[in-house]
Write an enzyme that holds these catalytic residues in place. Structure first.
Site, short mmCIF file in Angstrom:
data_model
loop_
_atom_site.label_atom_id
_atom_site.label_comp_id
_atom_site.label_asym_id
_atom_site.label_seq_id
_atom_site.Cartn_x
_atom_site.Cartn_y
_atom_site.Cartn_z
N LYS A 114 -33.24 35.54 68.09
CA LYS A 114 -33.77 35.30 66.74
C LYS A 114 -33.04 36.17 65.74
CE LYS A 114 -36.84 36.66 63.85
NZ LYS A 114 -36.10 36.38 62.60
N GLU B 54 -33.75 49.56 69.25
CA GLU B 54 -32.74 50.32 68.49
C GLU B 54 -33.22 50.37 67.06
OE1 GLU B 54 -30.21 51.98 69.24
OE2 GLU B 54 -30.11 51.43 71.35
N CYS C 209 -27.14 51.36 60.28
CA CYS C 209 -28.16 52.17 60.97
C CYS C 209 -27.68 53.60 61.16
CB CYS C 209 -28.53 51.54 62.30
SG CYS C 209 -27.12 51.34 63.38
N GLU D 100 -35.69 56.92 55.74
CA GLU D 100 -34.51 56.07 55.73
C GLU D 100 -34.55 55.13 54.52
OE1 GLU D 100 -34.25 52.84 58.61
OE2 GLU D 100 -32.15 53.32 58.91
P1 NAD Z 1 -36.65 44.56 60.31
O1 NAD Z 1 -37.31 45.39 61.35
O2 NAD Z 1 -37.38 44.23 59.09
O3 NAD Z 1 -36.19 43.17 60.94
C1 NAD Z 1 -35.44 43.11 62.12
C2 NAD Z 1 -35.75 41.81 62.82
O4 NAD Z 1 -37.12 41.82 63.20
C3 NAD Z 1 -35.55 40.56 61.97
O5 NAD Z 1 -34.98 39.54 62.77
C4 NAD Z 1 -36.97 40.20 61.57
O6 NAD Z 1 -37.14 38.82 61.33
C5 NAD Z 1 -37.75 40.61 62.80
N1 NAD Z 1 -39.18 40.86 62.57
C6 NAD Z 1 -39.79 41.27 61.42
N2 NAD Z 1 -41.12 41.35 61.61
C7 NAD Z 1 -41.37 41.01 62.90
C8 NAD Z 1 -42.54 40.91 63.69
N3 NAD Z 1 -43.74 41.17 63.21
N4 NAD Z 1 -42.40 40.54 64.98
C9 NAD Z 1 -41.19 40.28 65.51
N5 NAD Z 1 -40.05 40.33 64.80
C10 NAD Z 1 -40.12 40.70 63.51
O7 NAD Z 1 -35.28 45.32 60.02
P2 NAD Z 1 -34.12 44.90 59.02
O8 NAD Z 1 -34.61 45.13 57.65
O9 NAD Z 1 -33.58 43.54 59.38
O10 NAD Z 1 -33.00 45.96 59.42
C11 NAD Z 1 -33.04 47.25 58.93
C12 NAD Z 1 -33.50 48.23 59.97
O11 NAD Z 1 -32.76 48.07 61.18
C13 NAD Z 1 -33.24 49.66 59.54
O12 NAD Z 1 -34.33 50.48 59.87
C14 NAD Z 1 -32.02 50.06 60.35
O13 NAD Z 1 -31.83 51.41 60.53
C15 NAD Z 1 -32.26 49.33 61.62
N6 NAD Z 1 -31.00 49.18 62.36
C16 NAD Z 1 -30.82 49.91 63.51
C17 NAD Z 1 -29.64 49.79 64.22
C18 NAD Z 1 -29.41 50.56 65.52
O14 NAD Z 1 -28.47 50.25 66.25
N7 NAD Z 1 -30.22 51.53 65.85
C19 NAD Z 1 -28.63 48.93 63.76
C20 NAD Z 1 -28.85 48.21 62.57
C21 NAD Z 1 -30.05 48.34 61.89
#
Ligand code: NAD
Length: 492
Positions: free
Chosen positions: A187, A263, A298, A396
């Site tokens: 997804k 992650e 990230c 963050e």
């Molecule tokens: P997010 O958590 O809002 O969304 C990530 C994914 O989760 C999306 O596909 C979203 O549709 C899905 N999602 C949202 N709500 C959900 C739910 N209730 N149930 C299941 N899935 C759900 O994050 P984002 O805004 O897309 O990305 C930013 C975040 O990701 C930041 O905190 C960043 O640091 C982190 N990040 C971490 C890494 C790493 O390798 N550690 C890499 C990139 C980004």
């Protein structure tokens, strides 16, 4: 190359469907979501807004493919061939994939080319090479017994990924999961699905059997939740925010106890000592360690800790670099920092800047929205002096905002560095070898860069500790997530 990019930038993107069981299918409800380009705020196309029923169909297709065994029981050398072919097709279409991704999420094209198709192809190749090199084990038992440890695919793997680097992070999960023989339900994030849908088409073209890779687009709170709660997913791998990570653990507890690997975010400290071998280089690399992809990285070095004796000069240097960064149209090769991925994210970033000011942080440069006349979402690279108690030193942002904090000695640097709940990335700049090693030991993070920032390749794991996560992407260690260990205890 700019002329080729310019030709691709206005290609019509047709409405996208879900990819389930080797077929393109509209969601059962017929619902769609608009894709708004952050470059100009204009609608690019629509994607399917999948519901629980579509997720269930995708999981059923993945399970059926797994049980059929065309992929899961294929000889490793066969799987390897197809993974290599996927890498070749990604490279063949690299420019097209990169431009499509940039139109979707706003990353500057110079970075997207390397970090998206470039990195995804390298990842598929890395795990293709690993397929027939990861062995089971023979246990050191007594003479009368043979203890074998088999590695088996787990079955159905679901991957939920974010919008900042969809192909790179998608490949970090899909490639090792497929290499291990699993079926996958992916997804993508709402704001970055297009390049991953195209990747699914390339996988099919490369000969990946139907049902082995399925892509369901849609909202996290609907399709994502349905994945989290599904009773027939064996492993769920996730990259995204801590808040959603917590939910996924709850979903697992409420459903089938699927293994969940997270992650998550970070507030990574970048520590500069006065004895750094090249302070000019340290300033340049540190600036891009936070401002590339508008800070939507990230591992971004969002907290700059500077030894007090050079604090003022270094902060001025990095602010001067920030002011010169070319922010703008992400499809120009000369752009150094592209668009913020969405209007909501831009508002969030501006909110952090406003809060920092209200808490008394000193704004050195930036802080505002720019290029509003384009209709797109852009923000100035922003630098604040903060104290460790301020919000900007702890939370963050995931945007182009750097916080600078001075320190007096090594112990204080470590203490400030570790004063967040995160533990993802970090860096130390010093010419003193002993100090560098002590900092590597002292900083609580999954990666400590020394005299550089970022750039670690597939050979090393990327993963957080503490509230930055519990799983590793990249390297052979990542394969562990996608295998079950099975013991055979044989009396001789
Ligand atoms: P997010 O958590 O809002 O969304 C990530 C994914 O989760 C999306 O596909 C979203 O549709 C899905 N999602 C949202 N709500 C959900 C739910 N209730 N149930 C299941 N899935 C759900 O994050 P984002 O805004 O897309 O990305 C930013 C975040 O990701 C930041 O905190 C960043 O640091 C982190 N990040 C971490 C890494 C790493 O390798 N550690 C890499 C990139 C980004």
């Amino acid at each position: 190359m700019q002329d080729k990019i310019d030709k691709l930038r206005s290609d019509v993107v047709s409405p996208q469907s879900l990819f389930i069981g080797g077929e393109w299918r509209v969601p059962q409800s017929g619902a769609t979501m608009d894709v708004i380009s952050p470059i100009d705020g204009v609608k690019l196309t629509t994607i399917g807004d999948a519901g629980a029923i579509d997720v269930d169909l995708a999981v059923k297709a993945a399970r059926a493919a797994f049980e059929k065994g065309t992929w899961s029981k294929a000889a490793p050398a066969e799987r390897k061939k197809i993974l290599f072919r996927i890498a070749e097709l990604i490279e063949r279409d690299a420019l097209e994939l990169a431009v499509l991704g940039v139109r979707d999420n706003g990353t500057e094209i110079s970075m997207a080319l390397k970090a998206e198709p470039g990195s995804a192809a390298a990842t598929f190749r890395y795990y293709a090479e690993a397929v027939d090199k990861v062995y089971g084990e023979i246990a050191p038992t007594s003479e009368s017994v043979l203890g074998l440890i088999h590695r088996e695919p787990v079955g159905v793997v679901a991957a939920i990924v974010p919008w900042n680097f969809p192909m790179m992070i998608g490949a970090w999960k899909i490639a090792p999961a497929l290499a291990a023989g699993n079926s996958v339900v992916l997804k993508p994030a709402e704001g970055a699905s297009l390049s991953l849908l195209k990747l699914a088409a390339l996988c099919a073209q490369a000969g990946l059997p139907e049902g082995v890779l399925n892509v369901v687009t849609g909202r996290g709170t609907v399709a994502g939740e349905a994945i989290g709660l599904h009773g027939d997913i064996d492993v769920l791998v996730f990259t995204g925010s801590g808040g959603v990570g917590r939910r996924l653990l709850e979903y697992s507890a409420r459903s089938n106890l699927k293994r969940v690997y997270l992650e998550l975010g970070g507030k990574s400290p970048n520590i500069v000592f006065a004895d750094a071998p090249d302070l000019e280089q340290a300033a340049k690399v540190s600036a891009f360690g936070i401002f590339r992809n508008s800070g939507q990285v990230c591992v971004a070095g969002s907290r700059l800790l500077v030894e007090r004796s050079i604090h003022e000069a270094f902060a001025e240097r990095i602010s001067a670099i920030a002011e010169k960064i070319k922010v703008g149209d992400p499809l120009l090769l000369s752009t150094e920092s592209g668009a913020i991925s969405s209007e909501i994210q831009l508002e969030k970033d501006l909110g952090f800047a406003a809060q920092a000011l209200s808490e008394g942080a000193r704004l050195r440069t930036g802080g505002g929205r720019i290029l509003q006349d384009t209709g797109g979402f852009y923000m100035q690279p922003t630098v604040f002096d903060v104290t460790p108690e301020m919000t900007l030193a702890k939370e963050e942002v995931f945007g182009p905002i750097l916080s600078i904090i001075p320190f007096d000695d090594d112990a204080e640097a470590i203490s400030i560095a570790n004063a967040t709940p995160y533990g993802l990335a970090s860096a130390v700049w010093t010419g003193n070898l002993s100090r560098a090693h002590c900092m590597v030991r002292g900083v609580k993070a999954g990666v400590v860069h020394v005299n550089t920032y970022g750039g670690a390749d597939n050979t090393v794991p990327l993963g957080g500790i503490r509230q930055s996560g519990n799983g590793h992407d990249k390297s052979l260690h990542a394969m562990d997530k996608y295998h079950n260990l099975k013991t055979a205890w044989i009396q001789l």
